[in-house]
Design a protein around this motif. Structure first.
Motif, PDB file in Angstrom:
ATOM      1  N   PHE A 557      -3.429 112.737  95.172  1.00 37.36           N
ATOM      2  CA  PHE A 557      -2.842 114.360  94.891  1.00 37.36           C
ATOM      3  C   PHE A 557      -3.847 115.449  94.166  1.00 37.36           C
ATOM      4  O   PHE A 557      -3.999 116.593  94.325  1.00 37.36           O
ATOM      5  CB  PHE A 557      -2.107 114.122  94.953  1.00 37.36           C
ATOM      6  N   THR A 564      -9.743 122.045  94.198  1.00 36.31           N
ATOM      7  CA  THR A 564      -9.298 123.285  95.103  1.00 36.31           C
ATOM      8  C   THR A 564      -9.257 124.270  93.838  1.00 36.31           C
ATOM      9  O   THR A 564      -9.706 125.204  93.564  1.00 36.31           O
ATOM     10  CB  THR A 564      -7.280 123.415  95.387  1.00 36.31           C
ATOM     11  N   ARG A 621      -0.285 123.071  85.959  1.00 33.13           N
ATOM     12  CA  ARG A 621       0.910 124.058  86.557  1.00 33.13           C
ATOM     13  C   ARG A 621       2.026 123.981  87.061  1.00 33.13           C
ATOM     14  O   ARG A 621       3.376 124.285  86.730  1.00 33.13           O
ATOM     15  CB  ARG A 621       0.235 125.312  86.050  1.00 33.13           C
ATOM     16  N   GLY A 622       1.651 123.206  88.014  1.00 34.26           N
ATOM     17  CA  GLY A 622       1.866 122.861  89.736  1.00 34.26           C
ATOM     18  C   GLY A 622       3.364 122.227  89.120  1.00 34.26           C
ATOM     19  O   GLY A 622       2.551 121.064  88.681  1.00 34.26           O
ATOM     20  N   TRP A 623       4.219 121.689  89.974  1.00 31.69           N
ATOM     21  CA  TRP A 623       5.513 120.608  88.889  1.00 31.69           C
ATOM     22  C   TRP A 623       5.586 120.097  87.860  1.00 31.69           C
ATOM     23  O   TRP A 623       6.025 118.789  87.505  1.00 31.69           O
ATOM     24  CB  TRP A 623       4.755 119.395  89.751  1.00 31.69           C
ATOM     25  N   PRO A 626       9.739 120.302  82.816  1.00 33.51           N
ATOM     26  CA  PRO A 626      10.834 121.062  81.454  1.00 33.51           C
ATOM     27  C   PRO A 626      10.853 120.090  80.587  1.00 33.51           C
ATOM     28  O   PRO A 626      10.254 118.618  80.981  1.00 33.51           O
ATOM     29  CB  PRO A 626      11.771 121.101  81.955  1.00 33.51           C
ATOM     30  N   PRO A 627      10.597 120.811  79.582  1.00 32.07           N
ATOM     31  CA  PRO A 627      10.291 119.794  78.244  1.00 32.07           C
ATOM     32  C   PRO A 627      11.650 119.099  77.796  1.00 32.07           C
ATOM     33  O   PRO A 627      12.720 118.954  78.450  1.00 32.07           O
ATOM     34  CB  PRO A 627      10.333 120.828  76.740  1.00 32.07           C
ATOM     35  N   TYR A 630      15.442 119.445  77.725  1.00 32.30           N
ATOM     36  CA  TYR A 630      15.822 121.348  78.213  1.00 32.30           C
ATOM     37  C   TYR A 630      17.494 120.951  77.916  1.00 32.30           C
ATOM     38  O   TYR A 630      17.744 122.506  77.829  1.00 32.30           O
ATOM     39  CB  TYR A 630      15.025 121.383  79.040  1.00 32.30           C
ATOM     40  N   LYS A 633      19.847 122.667  76.181  1.00 29.13           N
ATOM     41  CA  LYS A 633      19.892 124.036  75.997  1.00 29.13           C
ATOM     42  C   LYS A 633      20.503 124.854  77.034  1.00 29.13           C
ATOM     43  O   LYS A 633      20.928 127.220  76.289  1.00 29.13           O
ATOM     44  CB  LYS A 633      18.960 124.487  75.587  1.00 29.13           C
ATOM     45  N   LEU A 634      21.281 124.514  77.823  1.00 26.60           N
ATOM     46  CA  LEU A 634      20.834 125.596  79.147  1.00 26.60           C
ATOM     47  C   LEU A 634      22.253 125.725  78.932  1.00 26.60           C
ATOM     48  O   LEU A 634      23.292 125.739  78.249  1.00 26.60           O
ATOM     49  CB  LEU A 634      20.971 124.857  80.180  1.00 26.60           C
TER      50      LEU A 634
ATOM     51  N   ILE B  50       0.971 130.341  91.920  1.00 24.54           N
ATOM     52  CA  ILE B  50       1.901 130.973  91.139  1.00 24.54           C
ATOM     53  C   ILE B  50       2.191 132.326  89.965  1.00 24.54           C
ATOM     54  O   ILE B  50       3.061 132.611  90.426  1.00 24.54           O
ATOM     55  CB  ILE B  50       2.137 129.824  90.639  1.00 24.54           C
ATOM     56  N   ASP B  83       9.483 125.025  93.994  1.00 18.16           N
ATOM     57  CA  ASP B  83       8.929 123.981  92.632  1.00 18.16           C
ATOM     58  C   ASP B  83       8.049 125.004  91.936  1.00 18.16           C
ATOM     59  O   ASP B  83       7.719 124.041  90.847  1.00 18.16           O
ATOM     60  CB  ASP B  83       8.283 122.370  93.622  1.00 18.16           C
ATOM     61  N   LEU B  84       6.922 125.217  92.481  1.00 15.83           N
ATOM     62  CA  LEU B  84       5.573 125.911  91.911  1.00 15.83           C
ATOM     63  C   LEU B  84       6.324 127.155  90.974  1.00 15.83           C
ATOM     64  O   LEU B  84       5.630 127.895  89.749  1.00 15.83           O
ATOM     65  CB  LEU B  84       4.852 126.102  92.624  1.00 15.83           C
ATOM     66  N   GLU B  87       9.180 128.072  87.578  1.00 15.34           N
ATOM     67  CA  GLU B  87       9.398 127.066  86.375  1.00 15.34           C
ATOM     68  C   GLU B  87       9.798 127.951  85.276  1.00 15.34           C
ATOM     69  O   GLU B  87      10.437 128.745  85.460  1.00 15.34           O
ATOM     70  CB  GLU B  87       7.866 127.983  86.200  1.00 15.34           C
ATOM     71  N   TYR B  88      10.176 126.248  84.328  1.00 15.94           N
ATOM     72  CA  TYR B  88      11.067 126.533  83.256  1.00 15.94           C
ATOM     73  C   TYR B  88       9.897 127.398  82.617  1.00 15.94           C
ATOM     74  O   TYR B  88       8.903 127.923  81.724  1.00 15.94           O
ATOM     75  CB  TYR B  88      10.474 125.341  82.535  1.00 15.94           C
ATOM     76  N   TYR B  92      14.132 130.148  84.597  1.00  9.64           N
ATOM     77  CA  TYR B  92      15.079 128.616  83.726  1.00  9.64           C
ATOM     78  C   TYR B  92      14.500 129.232  82.498  1.00  9.64           C
ATOM     79  O   TYR B  92      13.621 128.416  82.160  1.00  9.64           O
ATOM     80  CB  TYR B  92      15.889 128.157  84.615  1.00  9.64           C
ATOM     81  N   GLY B  93      15.896 127.638  81.982  1.00  7.98           N
ATOM     82  CA  GLY B  93      15.613 126.986  80.436  1.00  7.98           C
ATOM     83  C   GLY B  93      15.277 128.446  78.695  1.00  7.98           C
ATOM     84  O   GLY B  93      15.653 129.490  79.456  1.00  7.98           O
TER      85      GLY B  93
END
Lengths: 634, 223
Positions: A557, A564, A621-623, A626-627, A630, A633-634, B50, B83-84, B87-88, B92-93
């Protein structure tokens, strides 16, 4: 000799001036030729009595036309259309013949003559109507398609008519074979069958028809194949002419209509891979001869007759057109052709046709119709044809607006309605394109200039045609005017660019998709106007590269994603590269281009490498999760 | 009064078989204040861009997912889209507040009847309950959530001539959203947006007679 040149020049210049003008004013080419004839004949008197001789020669154009009609009629298609053809078309011919016959008898003609007149006026003008449909985009409407079925049936019906009319000449109609024989004796100088008893005569006819079918089916292929492999264009033309002339000669020798013979040969060859090549070779001869025929008809028009019988001719024309339209309207009602389509159907076919002229000169020669009556009828035929554009204008301006709303609601196109895709080149690339399209029910016409290639394709039952796709006339017969898209997959780089250029110039609206061998080729194709180009090796190379990455242990994948992205960056840069390439006239791969190419490679590398820095990278970038931490902090 | 721009993100993997969603989407295309996107047409390989999608979100005030319900959720591409695109740092975040204040709606078709989508029915839950993940996504990203506009029994909707009424609800919804005339707080008490629209005290009748100001109905999502 000088005399011939002068005459030929007069005919040609009249056609050259009148026909384009007539087309420009929406009258169609048939009327253009007629007008040209009227001008050089009765108006200026440039040509005289020789028109009759020329007309007999020009009638051969009709024979060629029927050969081409036959070529367009695949037996399978005929079978699919049988209900419309026999029902709608057959009824139209029969009812119109009946009604006009009765009218003619009311006017005091003997029944034989009246029947001949009925037959003549049951026909409509294929040339004018189909051309107008094409010009006005009406071919795909319900009215247009039904009108086409009727015209087709009429074209076919001409053949038995040509055989049948000589019988009307005789006061006592004995058995068909005998009268046919006598009729043939009557106007043929040469005959193989003149002395034979009727059983032997019937046998000779049967033998020649079987001969045409067998020759067409079994012998033509090796012959054309042999000729095609010589790669001499003019020999192929000669072969095509030889075939048509030969069949016409054979039919004349046994006393049958040459038109019937060539029509049969055409039907037999309709499935042949040489179909389009044959068509494109015969077409110009047919066009010129038919044109010549119409000119001679125009030149033969006698204005004094027209002036003397003005009221009669006008009255008869209106009567004929009204009768025809009434019967068409009735049939449209029975066959549930509705709204504006019913009007279109009735109005478009209300005129008499070019076959009317042919049959008129034929009936005169056969002494079925007296010359003075025929002269008047000829004017009626011509006048009704002159009025056809008026009827089409009436349809556009009066009828159509009334039904506009109904039409708008029906505008959802069926998949069936989409045209064909022409694929030039039946090699390893074109074949795959063709297979994908055909498997999805998209109609294709595949062309290749190698006869052996076509034979191989035919052997595995893939429909394809012999022909050089770089020739405009062949593209025309292959149906480029109605084509949906054009795929250029020929293996000669220069020719593929030239072909793309030619198509975009002659058919600017047609979408052209071209196969390229490398970057330079794809730029040249793009410059030539191609809407889409693809490098034949690019995607397979990417796939192979991806397979290497997978084999090296990278996740499939992930590899897919990288691939791509690679293609995306390359795509984005290709516009820049093309601009640089097309701007630098002298040195197309000059230092500017090279710099740009190096920059492209760097862009790809950085796009690929970015995610290793563990940032929000383009590729990963996709998927991206988050750090860590995270959620606190929400 | 500000007029809202609407983004319809449509997902149907076999459009050629669609009886209900195709006309629904077609109708959305007719409005000049609606941007209607056929996601499967734009990203046939699910290779969602995106940046482009985030730009679209920023350019619109109302986001609508239009889809046939697949296993009590969206077709795959809409999940991929979430999902894409969400983004954070964008949705959100930290600093991720780009969607705050927008309105989110699902316009769906359900194969089962309304009786099936309730406790004790085949599907045991209402569509409102089944779409909790989407509702929470809206809350998480600061968007106002509207109950789903639903066509039940969609397989027979055309045959039973129920589609025209639904299409009418759909255009009314788009018009009202555009004019800012849907009372988000009131709508929240209904299971579907259709119930809100046909409710005697609110909805279609009232829409044409009296204008409902949305300004004082702004709700704040506190998390």
């Amino acid at each position: 000799m000088t005399g011939y040149f002068v005459q030929a020049f007069i005919y040609l210049i009249a056609a050259v001036i009148a026909v384009p003008l007539a087309k420009k004013f929406g009258l169609g080419s048939v009327l253009g030729y007629l007008i040209a004839g009227v001008i050089i004949g009765p108006v200026t008197g440039l040509v005289g009595k020789e028109t009759v001789t020329i007309q007999h020669f020009a009638e051969f154009g009709v024979v060629m036309m029927l050969f081409l009609v036959g070529l367009e009629l695949e037996p399978k298609m005929l079978w699919q259309m049988r209900h419309r053809l026999l029902g709608l078309g057959g009824l139209q011919v029969a009812l119109t013949t009946g009604l006009i016959t009765i009218i003619a008898m009311v006017f005091g003609q003997p029944w034989q003559t009246a029947l001949a007149i009925g037959l003549i006026f049951s026909l409509s003008s294929t040339a004018i109507v189909l051309q107008t449909f094409n010009e006005k985009g009406l071919s795909k409407t319900q009215g247009g398609q039904n009108a086409f079925s009727v015209l087709l049936m009429q074209d076919i019906a001409v053949i038995p008519m040509l055989a049948f009319i000589p019988m009307l000449a005789l006061p006592e109609i004995a058995d068909a074979a005998a009268s046919l024989k006598e009729a043939s004796e009557h106007h043929q100088e040469l005959s193989l069958v003149s002395g034979l008893p009727s059983w032997a005569y019937a046998l000779a006819i049967l033998a020649s028809i079987v001969g045409v079918i067998v020759t067409g089916h079994y012998l033509s292929r090796p012959l054309f194949h042999y000729v095609a492999s010589s790669h001499l264009r003019e020999i192929f033309v000669a072969t095509a002419l030889m075939l048509v002339v030969g069949i016409a000669a054979l039919m004349s020798l046994v006393g049958l209509s040459p038109a019937l013979g060539t029509f049969l040969a055409g039907v037999v060859l309709a499935n042949s891979e040489f179909k389009h090549e044959l068509e494109s070779n015969i077409e110009p001869f047919k066009g010129l001869l038919l044109g010549l025929f119409f000119i001679t008809v125009g030149a033969g028009i006698n204005f004094s007759i027209f002036a003397d019988n003005l009221v009669v001719i006008l009255g008869l024309t209106l009567l004929v057109m009204l009768s025809k339209a009434a019967i068409l309207w009735l049939l449209a009602m029975i066959f549930k052709i509705n709204n504006s389509d019913r009007w279109l159907f009735a109005l478009s076919l209300a005129q008499a046709g070019e076959f009317g002229f042919v049959l008129l000169s034929f009936t005169m020669a056969q002494h079925v119709i007296a010359p003075d009556v025929a002269a008047i009828l000829q004017l009626v035929v011509a006048l009704s044809m002159f009025l056809t554009p008026v009827l089409f204008i009436a349809f556009d301006k009066i009828i159509l607006p009334r039904y506009r709303d109904a039409i708008n609601q029906m505008e959802f196109d069926d998949i069936d309605d989409c045209g064909t895709v022409i694929i030039a080149g039946a090699g390893r690339f074109g074949q795959i394109v063709n297979r994908l399209l055909v498997a999805n029910g998209i109609k294709t016409v595949m062309l290749d200039h190698e006869a052996t290639q076509i034979e191989n394709m035919r052997r595995i039952e893939i429909k394809s045609y012999f022909g050089d796709a770089t020739r405009p006339d062949l593209l025309h017969t292959a149906g480029i005017d109605d084509a949906l898209m054009f795929v250029v997959a020929i293996d000669n780089i220069d020719n593929s660019v030239a072909l793309t250029h030619h198509i975009k110039k002659s058919h600017p609206k047609l979408t052209v998709l071209s196969r390229s061998f490398d970057k330079g080729h794809s730029y040249a194709l793009r410059q030539a106007g191609a809407d889409f180009t693809i490098n034949e090796t690019y995607h397979s190379a990417l796939e192979l590269g991806a397979e290497v990455m997978r084999k090296a242990g990278l996740h499939p994948f992930f590899v897919e994603h990288k691939k791509t992205l690679f293609a995306q960056v390359e795509q984005d840069a290709s516009d820049d590269l093309y601009q640089k390439w097309s701007n630098s006239e002298e040195e197309q791969y000059g230092s500017d281009y090279q710099k740009l190419f190096i920059r492209l490679e760097q862009a790809i590398k950085s796009a690929m490498g970015r995610d290793r820095l563990d940032k929000h990278s383009a590729s990963e970038r996709g998927w991206t999760p988050p750090p860590k931490g995270y959620d606190k902090k929400l | 009064m500000s007029q809202s721009k609407i983004l319809v993100l449509f997902a149907h993997p076999s459009l050629h078989r669609s009886e209900a969603n195709a006309p629904i989407f077609q109708q959305a295309c007719e409005f000049d204040f609606v941007t209607a996107v056929d996601l499967y047409a734009e990203y046939p390989r699910l290779n969602i861009d995106i940046d482009r999608e985030q730009q679209r979100l920023l350019a619109h005030d109302i986001v609508i997912f239009q889809f046939p319900i697949y296993w009590y959720s969206t077709p795959a591409i809409l999940k991929e889209w979430q999902d894409l695109v969400l983004e954070y740092g964008f949705a959100y975040g930290q600093d991720g507040n780009q969607l705050k204040g927008k309105t989110f709606l699902c316009a769906v078709t359900a194969g089962g009847s309304v009786e099936a989508y309730r406790q004790g029915g085949h599907n045991n839950f209402t569509v409102r309950e089944l779409f909790r993940p989407l509702e929470q996504t809206a809350i998480m990203t600061g968007m106002h959530y509207l109950p789903p506009l639903t066509l039940f029994g969609s397989r027979t909707a055309t045959d039973e001539n129920r589609l025209p009424l639904h299409l009418q609800h759909w255009t009314t919804t788009l018009d009202m959203l555009h004019e800012g005339q849907i009372d988000i707080q009131r709508a929240d008490s209904f299971i579907t947006l259709n119930d809100y629209l046909t409710d005697k005290t609110m909805g279609i009748e009232k829409y044409h007679s009296k204008e409902v100001g949305p300004d004082n109905l702004e709700q704040e999502d506190n998390r």
